[in-house]
Write an enzyme that holds these catalytic residues in place. Structure first.
Site, PDB file in Angstrom:
ATOM      1  N   PRO A  96       0.820  -1.224   0.000  1.00 37.25           N
ATOM      2  CG  PRO A  96      -0.251  -1.224   2.068  1.00 37.25           C
ATOM      3  CD  PRO A  96       0.579  -2.068   1.162  1.00 37.25           C
TER       4      PRO A  96
ATOM      5  NE  ARG B 161      -9.119  -5.066 -20.403  1.00 35.62           N
ATOM      6  CZ  ARG B 161      -9.285  -3.938 -21.053  1.00 35.62           C
ATOM      7  NH1 ARG B 161      -8.406  -2.961 -20.917  1.00 35.62           N
ATOM      8  NH2 ARG B 161     -10.318  -3.755 -21.849  1.00 35.62           N
TER       9      ARG B 161
ATOM     10  CD  GLU C  63       1.040  -5.491  10.948  1.00 37.26           C
ATOM     11  OE1 GLU C  63       1.136  -4.277  10.770  1.00 37.26           O
ATOM     12  OE2 GLU C  63      -0.043  -6.101  10.932  1.00 37.26           O
TER      13      GLU C  63
ATOM     14  CG  ASP D  94      -9.839  -0.235 -22.472  1.00 32.25           C
ATOM     15  OD1 ASP D  94     -10.839  -0.721 -22.971  1.00 32.25           O
ATOM     16  OD2 ASP D  94      -8.801  -0.861 -22.197  1.00 32.25           O
TER      17      ASP D  94
HETATM   18  N1  ADE Z   1      -0.857  -5.115  -0.077  1.00 32.68           N
HETATM   19  C1  ADE Z   1      -1.716  -4.726   0.873  1.00 32.68           C
HETATM   20  N2  ADE Z   1      -2.463  -3.693   0.480  1.00 32.68           N
HETATM   21  C2  ADE Z   1      -2.070  -3.401  -0.792  1.00 32.68           C
HETATM   22  C3  ADE Z   1      -2.444  -2.410  -1.732  1.00 32.68           C
HETATM   23  N3  ADE Z   1      -3.394  -1.513  -1.472  1.00 32.68           N
HETATM   24  N4  ADE Z   1      -1.810  -2.409  -2.919  1.00 32.68           N
HETATM   25  C4  ADE Z   1      -0.836  -3.290  -3.187  1.00 32.68           C
HETATM   26  N5  ADE Z   1      -0.433  -4.236  -2.329  1.00 32.68           N
HETATM   27  C5  ADE Z   1      -1.034  -4.297  -1.139  1.00 32.68           C
END
Ligand code: ADE
Length: 254
Positions: free
Chosen positions: A88, A153, A115, A168
């Site tokens: 994330p 794709r 984590e 697209d």
């Molecule tokens: N792993 C956990 N959350 C994620 C996200 N939002 N994007 C990519 N990998 C992740």
């Protein structure tokens, strides 16, 4: 394109390969997808892949050694591939990035769990970090699947003759125009007349204008950096004028 997914949950990745465009792309050898189980690179008897964090705190951290071994193994097999860690904290994935990744000969997708992964992996063994959105998943596998799907794709040939990725949403910088199929009348809602006209120029113009209106209403942020054609600007100016007239009528009425 060769995708190599480093994961503790290969079975999740297998689910993506069982149907649709991705399955067909594998059959026609446009892509290959291989999962490598990070646990296979753990050295101890219990095949341990996680440990407690230094400094304390809750949760477990993925140990660096098995992840590093797995990445080195994948890189040795595919030295040209670009290595991405799904997290994330990474750069936000979008259509432009999907297009850039589609030009790579191969992608090694490293999926974290728990984590996260020991920081030293990020510093030395991956080319970039990628996030699929500002939310936290339980692991990188779903994110890797999103990347594989979106990139596949875009590889020429994978959509077959009947599809095209060029129109697209996002590829043109606008949202895609609305689509209709039979029946012509559905629960009182009609297909726009122009689409039945057979007039290709009029249909093209209508679709472009519908794209502009949709983008304006649903994702005006996309229009901020978008280079608009003179036809688009003329159309938007007319919209603005019509809106002003309508608003003017309302203010005089009240
Ligand atoms: N792993 C956990 N959350 C994620 C996200 N939002 N994007 C990519 N990998 C992740």
């Amino acid at each position: 394109m060769i995708f190599t997914v480093l994961t503790l949950f290969s079975e999740m990745i297998s689910a993506l390969l069982t149907g649709g465009i991705v399955k067909r792309a594998i059959e026609y050898q446009y892509i290959s997808v291989e999962s490598i189980n990070i646990r296979d690179f753990a050295k101890d008897r219990h095949r341990t892949v996680d440990d407690r964090p230094y400094g304390g705190g809750c949760g477990m951290v993925m140990k660096p050694e098995p992840v590093a071994e797995a990445i080195r193994h994948a890189r040795k097999k595919h030295p040209e591939a670009y290595t991405l860690l799904l997290t994330p904290q990474g750069q936000l994935f979008n259509q432009g990035l999907a297009q850039k990744l589609a030009d790579q000969p191969g992608l090694i997708l490293v999926c974290g769990r728990y984590e996260g992964i020991d920081e030293r992996i990020l510093e030395h063994l991956v080319d970039d970090e990628l996030s699929i959105g500002d939310y936290v998943l339980t692991g990188g596998e779903l994110a890797a699947m999103v990347v594989i799907d979106a990139v596949t794709r875009l590889i020429p040939g994978t959509l077959g003759g009947e599809y095209s990725a060029e129109e697209d949403s996002f590829s043109t910088g606008l949202l895609e125009y609305p689509h209709y199929t039979r029946p012509r009348s559905f629960e009182g809602a009609e297909v726009p007349e122009v689409l039945l006209s057979g007039n290709h120029a009029a249909i093209k113009e209508w679709r472009r204008q519908a794209s502009v209106v949709r983008t304006l209403l649903k994702r005006p942020d996309l229009l901020m950096d978008k280079h608009l054609s003179s036809d688009d600007i003329r159309f938007m100016t007319k919209l603005q004028k019509d809106l002003k007239t309508i608003m003017g009528n309302h203010s005089t009425a009240s």
